[in-house]
Design a protein around this motif. Structure first.
Motif, mmCIF file in Angstrom:
data_model
loop_
_atom_site.group_PDB
_atom_site.id
_atom_site.type_symbol
_atom_site.label_atom_id
_atom_site.label_comp_id
_atom_site.label_asym_id
_atom_site.label_seq_id
_atom_site.Cartn_x
_atom_site.Cartn_y
_atom_site.Cartn_z
ATOM 1 N N PRO A 152 0.836 -1.211 0.000
ATOM 2 C CA PRO A 152 0.000 0.000 0.000
ATOM 3 C C PRO A 152 0.866 1.255 0.000
ATOM 4 C CG PRO A 152 0.002 -1.037 2.162
ATOM 5 C CD PRO A 152 0.710 -1.980 1.247
ATOM 6 N N ARG A 153 0.307 2.349 -0.530
ATOM 7 C CA ARG A 153 1.048 3.602 -0.643
ATOM 8 C C ARG A 153 0.071 4.761 -0.720
ATOM 9 N NH1 ARG A 153 0.601 5.318 -5.950
ATOM 10 N NH2 ARG A 153 -0.096 3.716 -7.447
ATOM 11 N N LEU A 155 -1.932 7.565 -2.485
ATOM 12 C CA LEU A 155 -2.414 7.578 -3.866
ATOM 13 C C LEU A 155 -2.664 8.978 -4.396
ATOM 14 C CD1 LEU A 155 -4.817 4.502 -3.794
ATOM 15 C CD2 LEU A 155 -2.469 4.626 -4.635
ATOM 16 N N THR A 156 -2.507 9.995 -3.557
ATOM 17 C CA THR A 156 -2.586 11.379 -4.019
ATOM 18 C C THR A 156 -1.553 12.188 -3.248
ATOM 19 O OG1 THR A 156 -4.111 12.338 -2.397
ATOM 20 C CG2 THR A 156 -5.095 11.056 -4.196
ATOM 21 N N GLN A 274 -8.686 -4.202 0.080
ATOM 22 C CA GLN A 274 -7.978 -3.042 0.609
ATOM 23 C C GLN A 274 -8.879 -2.402 1.656
ATOM 24 O OE1 GLN A 274 -8.005 0.591 0.610
ATOM 25 N NE2 GLN A 274 -10.188 0.378 0.166
ATOM 26 N N SER A 276 -9.001 1.196 3.760
ATOM 27 C CA SER A 276 -8.537 2.545 4.090
ATOM 28 C C SER A 276 -9.366 3.039 5.261
ATOM 29 C CB SER A 276 -8.713 3.498 2.905
ATOM 30 O OG SER A 276 -7.984 3.059 1.782
ATOM 31 N N GLY A 381 -4.894 -3.068 -8.616
ATOM 32 C CA GLY A 381 -4.922 -2.090 -9.703
ATOM 33 C C GLY A 381 -6.318 -1.574 -9.985
ATOM 34 N N VAL A 384 -6.925 1.124 -7.398
ATOM 35 C CA VAL A 384 -6.162 2.337 -7.700
ATOM 36 C C VAL A 384 -6.834 3.126 -8.825
ATOM 37 C CG1 VAL A 384 -3.957 3.224 -8.562
ATOM 38 C CG2 VAL A 384 -3.989 1.381 -6.865
ATOM 39 N N ARG A 387 -9.872 4.785 -7.371
ATOM 40 C CA ARG A 387 -9.454 5.861 -6.463
ATOM 41 C C ARG A 387 -8.972 7.073 -7.250
ATOM 42 N NH1 ARG A 387 -9.034 9.492 -3.713
ATOM 43 N NH2 ARG A 387 -8.226 9.711 -1.594
ATOM 44 N N ASP A 388 -8.248 6.851 -8.344
ATOM 45 C CA ASP A 388 -7.816 7.967 -9.184
ATOM 46 C C ASP A 388 -9.018 8.717 -9.755
ATOM 47 O OD1 ASP A 388 -5.159 7.410 -8.742
ATOM 48 O OD2 ASP A 388 -4.841 6.369 -10.650
ATOM 49 N N ARG A 418 -3.895 2.807 5.336
ATOM 50 C CA ARG A 418 -4.318 1.969 4.207
ATOM 51 C C ARG A 418 -3.545 0.659 4.247
ATOM 52 N NH1 ARG A 418 -3.813 5.286 -0.028
ATOM 53 N NH2 ARG A 418 -6.027 5.738 -0.100
ATOM 54 N N ASN A 420 -3.340 -3.378 2.079
ATOM 55 C CA ASN A 420 -3.741 -4.283 1.004
ATOM 56 C C ASN A 420 -3.575 -5.721 1.476
ATOM 57 O OD1 ASN A 420 -4.054 -2.026 -0.640
ATOM 58 N ND2 ASN A 420 -2.062 -2.264 -1.627
#
Length: 440
Positions: A152-153, A155-156, A274, A276, A381, A384, A387-388, A418, A420
């Protein structure tokens, strides 16, 4: 944490507080309240039978851990009704000197015992167990290409979440608070039985790292406006499932369990998960925004203009109605001055179908409003990508200098953590290797 006086609050509010407290104290308080209502749970705190909670049969459990929908009721519109009470247990796996096969056998026995103790339903207990990238990284071998499970990382650029790196996550869910608490104690506490069924002791193999709780159901957010993050007098409708005042879980905005299932490789039948943890700050949401503005930001301006939603979403039925909105969100935002959260997320659909199966639920962990935003998807993916789309950075980038676009609900929701996880098929849920095909 102190429990409220059971005579001064509703039974549902007291049950939510007992689940949040957890442990023997939470279970005992929950059972005492039930006994006061004629429940007859005298021995349940010691693992005895819970009044009205049906036992289960492990032989009836499907291979897909995440296949909950057939075990749940549906409302009049056809939307799945999720269990009311939820516990998320983050744990590290400590095998010590025990051979891996022995540890796996004990853990699987404990999970099977839970399936024997509780019917696989909201009236009994539903649960999943998933494993993090950090867990697999400690083991020899690599995950197969059919599993997309990155670390996890953020994302914005606006996020700075803590990263959940516990080895495993066990998600427990039920309508009866005592069922969740009894299962929790059997797996991670000192109880040797649950609902009258002995449970194999696997506690030495699980090292609890964190415990998070939540709830979902019409009226529950309104009952818990005493938490920070929302005005005490916020006019949250009785029918709302969210602190923002609306319903969720519309069938047409949910991916099917088949869509989120991994199709190939040794983990076929599993899924990725995931979670969050989001904190919401809703003072301005309720004090400065009109109902129409809240609808526009959460759904779309079209929903607000046409009165599609109703008081909390009751007019939407099973379909939030975002598929028929204009595809060019940037042009739409320029024209309307606002773009809705659901409207943005819908842009990430694949062949017109949602990619995520949401099983999120509100929380007041830390005495603050929030959401445990739990989603299932075939690959991380997929999450992500959605989320984008929810972030809408392209909308902000496409905005003319000097103009101001209200970009959904971003200003009210903040990512705190967050994680995963891979939720394997049931046959691999106990300490899986990265590639089970390589096991001796």
């Amino acid at each position: 944490m102190e429990l409220p006086d059971p005579d001064s609050v509703s039974r549902r509010e007291f049950a939510k507080a007992a689940v949040a407290l957890g442990g023997v104290a939470g279970l005992s308080a929950c059972l005492d309240a039930s006994d006061a209502d004629g429940g007859g749970n005298a021995d349940a705190a010691d693992g005895g039978p819970l009044d009205g909670v049906p036992a289960g049969d492990p032989g009836e459990a499907p291979d897909r851990q995440h296949a909950w929908d057939d075990a749940l009721d549906r409302d009049d519109a056809g939307n799945v009704v999720p269990p009311t009470h939820h516990v998320l247990r983050y744990v590290d796996v400590d095998r010590g000197d025990a051979p891996r096969a022995d540890a796996r056998e004990r853990i699987e026995a404990a999970f099977t015992d839970l399936e024997r103790a509780f019917e696989r339903s909201a009236a009994g207990l539903l649960f999943t167990v998933g494993y993090s990238p950090a867990y697999f990284d400690r083991l020899p071998g690599t995950l197969p290409e059919s599993v997309d499970l990155p670390a996890p990382r953020p994302l914005t650029g606006l996020e700075d979440p803590s990263i959940d790196e516990a080895d495993a996550l066990v998600h427990l869910a039920a309508d009866e608070p005592a069922a969740v608490l009894a299962a929790d104690e059997a797996l991670f506490g000192g109880a040797t039985a649950a609902n009258g069924v002995p449970v194999t002791d696997a506690s030495g193999l699980f090292d609890p790292v964190d415990r998070r709780t939540g709830f979902i159901g019409a009226g529950l957010p309104r009952e818990h406006r005493d938490a920070d993050g929302i005005p005490d007098d916020a006019p949250v409708p009785e029918g709302a499932k969210l602190f923002m005042g609306f319903a969720n879980g519309f069938a047409e905005s949910q991916a099917t369990e088949g869509r989120v299932t991994i199709e190939g490789g040794p983990f076929a039948g599993g899924t990725t998960q995931q979670v969050s943890t989001l904190r919401t700050q809703l003072d301005a949401w309720w004090s400065q925004e009109s109902h129409e503005q809240r609808v526009a930001k959460l759904f779309s301006p079209t929903h607000a203009d046409e009165g599609r939603v109703g008081e909390y979403g009751e007019r939407l039925g099973s379909d939030p109605g975002v598929a028929d909105l204009p595809e060019d969100a940037v042009a739409y935002a320029h024209e309307e001055g606002v773009v809705g959260h659901a409207q943005k997320a819908a842009r990430a659909r694949e062949d017109g179908k949602p990619r995520l199966l949401r099983r999120d639920f509100p929380t007041t962990d830390g005495d603050h409003t929030g959401i445990h935003f739990l989603t299932l998807q075939e690959s991380i993916g997929d999450f992500v990508a959605v989320r984008d789309a929810m972030t809408g950075a392209d909308i902000a980038d496409g905005t003319a200098v000097g103009s101001r676009i209200n970009n959904g609900i971003l200003q009210y929701v903040f990512v705190r953590s967050r994680g995963n996880f891979l939720v394997p098929p049931r046959g691999l849920r106990a300490l899986p290797d990265p590639d089970p095909r390589s096991e001796p």
